[in-house]
Enzyme design. Sequence first.
Site, PDB file in Angstrom:
ATOM      1  N   LYS A  70       4.398 -26.575  11.441  1.00  0.00           N
ATOM      2  CA  LYS A  70       3.148 -27.577  11.310  1.00  0.00           C
ATOM      3  C   LYS A  70       2.493 -27.600  12.487  1.00  0.00           C
ATOM      4  CE  LYS A  70       1.879 -31.795   8.975  1.00  0.00           C
ATOM      5  NZ  LYS A  70       2.423 -32.916   8.350  1.00  0.00           N
ATOM      6  N   GLN A  71       3.483 -28.070  13.558  1.00  0.00           N
ATOM      7  CA  GLN A  71       3.043 -28.581  14.631  1.00  0.00           C
ATOM      8  C   GLN A  71       4.137 -28.375  15.845  1.00  0.00           C
ATOM      9  OE1 GLN A  71       3.281 -32.900  12.929  1.00  0.00           O
ATOM     10  NE2 GLN A  71       3.889 -33.436  15.293  1.00  0.00           N
TER      11      GLN A  71
ATOM     12  N   GLU B  73       7.294 -30.648  10.002  1.00  0.00           N
ATOM     13  CA  GLU B  73       7.419 -31.368   8.680  1.00  0.00           C
ATOM     14  C   GLU B  73       7.494 -30.151   7.568  1.00  0.00           C
ATOM     15  OE1 GLU B  73       5.864 -35.811   9.476  1.00  0.00           O
ATOM     16  OE2 GLU B  73       4.419 -34.324   8.461  1.00  0.00           O
TER      17      GLU B  73
ATOM     18  N   TRP C  76       4.956 -42.889  15.442  1.00  0.00           N
ATOM     19  CA  TRP C  76       5.384 -42.571  16.496  1.00  0.00           C
ATOM     20  C   TRP C  76       4.162 -42.066  17.425  1.00  0.00           C
ATOM     21  CZ3 TRP C  76       6.555 -37.316  18.318  1.00  0.00           C
ATOM     22  CH2 TRP C  76       6.225 -36.350  17.496  1.00  0.00           C
ATOM     23  N   ASP C  77       2.981 -41.903  16.715  1.00  0.00           N
ATOM     24  CA  ASP C  77       1.888 -41.365  17.471  1.00  0.00           C
ATOM     25  C   ASP C  77       1.624 -42.146  18.518  1.00  0.00           C
ATOM     26  OD1 ASP C  77       2.236 -40.265  14.870  1.00  0.00           O
ATOM     27  OD2 ASP C  77      -0.044 -39.982  14.715  1.00  0.00           O
TER      28      ASP C  77
END
Length: 768
Positions: free
Chosen positions: A602-603, A490, A359-360
């Site tokens: 994580k992000q 995640e 999906w990046d």
Amino acid sequence: MNQDYIIPDNWSILEEGFDAARVEASESLFSLGNGAMGQRANFEENYSGSSFQGSYIAGVYYPDKTKVGWWKNGYPEYFAKVLNAPNWIGVNVYINGEELDLNTCKEIRYFRRELNMKEGWYERSFTAILPNEVEVAVKVIRFLSLKRNELGAINFEIELKNTDANVIFEPYLDSGITNEDANWEEKFWETLSVKSVEEQAFVTAKTLKTEFHATAFMQSSLFKNGKVLNAAFEEKVHEDKISFTYSSEVKKGDKIALHKFGGYVTDMNHKRENLIAAAQAVLEGAVSAGFETLLQEQKDAWAGIWEMADIAIEGDVKAQQGIRFNIFQLNQTYLGEDARLNIGPKGFTGEKYGGSTYWDTEAYCIPFYMATKNHEVARNLLTYRYNHLDKAIENAKKLGFSNGAALYPMVTMNGEESHNEWEITFEEIHRNGAMVVAIKRYVEYTGDFSYVPEKGLEVMIAIARFWQQRANYSTKKDKFVILGVTGPNEYENNVNNNWYTNYIAKWCIDYCLASLEKVEREYDSDFKRIIEKTDLKEEELARWKEVSEKMYFPYSEEYKVFLQQDSFLDKEIIPVSELSRAQRPINQKWSWDRILRSCYIKQADVLQGFYFFEEHFSKEELEKHFDFYEPLTVHESSLSPCVHSIQAAALGRMDQAYQFYLRTSRLDLDDYNNEVKEGCHITSMAGTWMSIVEGFGGMRVIDGKLSFNPRIPEGWDSYSFKLNFRNQILKISVAPQKTSFSLEGTEPLEILVNGKPVAVMPSVLLTV
């Protein structure tokens, strides 16, 4: 920061001094690619020390059988592996019978590498004393041709420093290779033939299972002191390898060089029976041009790319080196010339993650390619997903969805899901939303709505069907909920009502409904075709609307923020600033159980939604959510710093925005996450570009117009970039007290600067 051996430079990646512990990291950082093939910066000559060998062909993959302890319905049967392809760069070297091997040399007196990003070549030079006391100076230049994308070239030059000696070059092709990340230690290639015609050699192999056919090829010439040496050679043929041995007596002070041309032709572009003939044609063109002409072609081709894609920064060499490294690697990975290809997360720098696309691409890469190339490149990336729609419907069907609902894969080569960690394969479904976000961005930026009736609307309908079926009604809440998911963070699995997932689900349905109305109004024949093809009924649209209108979003009255998921506040909330550096990165220091129970992110997760849908929220809301979630974020995803940099800039926090920018732009160069030896983080590099353009430059598209709210980090003298906006090239230059705009084109362009309309005239410098 974990490493700092890369020497700051505006246009090159530089390493000086040999350290065996750095070899694998440098193999990643100095990688080469031309969109069609690529390779890690492995030594051409034999190296007996630790090395990660890797050469790759775009689009060629192997379905490595899934390796899990237990099987679940819906698991992909294989993980799509990016393949280590037959090695064409190899050149064994012997001097007075002693093999040249930097791992066994008595002394390495000098060692230097340079990846020249401006001109697209890699050079390695060293002076070493062999075990037999012969001292040699070696210089090797290598590049992968952009103009002739099946061709690579090597100039391997040796100078004897202290004695006369016999020098043997042994260039070879070898298809007896393995993958670093094979699940079952299987071989992925079967060698079909090993052939030679005079000084040309060919090894043809096919991948097992997928049956891609590729011919690796080579031709070499010898030069002494710059003049052609007509040296005899001896041929050695093995089951999956062929080599030519050139022997020459060389005097002290003389320079002897091998020019080697090699590369791959595949049955993606040629008929299988014509592969050797195609390889011969490539070699004949290369030999006819010669090394220097090919190198000049390379310099010219890269000059053309940089003319549009460069971001120039004055006053900060590390920041400049970082952004150019990112732009360079993105262009090495994907040039937009083949709609069958996509942007792999490691590009041609390593094998980790497998797959051709995540999906990046939709979330981070499309804006870069849309703005620095022509709009057809972005359309190709969207078309790639449209071409995989049937597979996405098949993926959803395997999980129990029906009626043409689609779930796009987390990892894929051909549209099938090939990622086999359950918490991602089954739960990280927010990826579906990125497919629609990419269509929206494309339409807004290019003004080309025609993609929607042609292809995009079918994708939107299938995704809306998925979200409607994935949500379920909670009688307790009188709302629709989405249970058992993994959001962008995640470090939380199997949670209920991840806010970002719920939000993008609702938005996808709403955007699809609005697009249906517009297509019905303006593209009648397309509308009828799509309704008939998808069998879309009014009662189904009513169900979509109900899910959208009654979607549940977890919210904290205490903190006045949307909650990342239902039970987020059940966790102990301890900011990252109170976490010992010795505990970082937590993904390498903690158990998975401990990570999942922690509050650490994580992000960007909630903030990912605020990034995609910025116009839905006030600046005050962004600030409140940024201040709540960023202090809990460990930024252990390559995709994390760029989003936070853009949002910090939007909040006017330029010191913080700059620190995040430096982290994203030098993520690999400084190896922040201690993993660069596995390959570079290609897709996050597009996020780095956005950090400057959307972050510092404040670029948005508002009501069909480019809008800028420019800022500049302290200490920078200026920065500049170009955008291809609707086939007009606009250059933006930002300095501490002024911003300048110049336009290449024939028509004036109205833009917004700090919210005020401004007209930019062609070929007239406008300063605000």
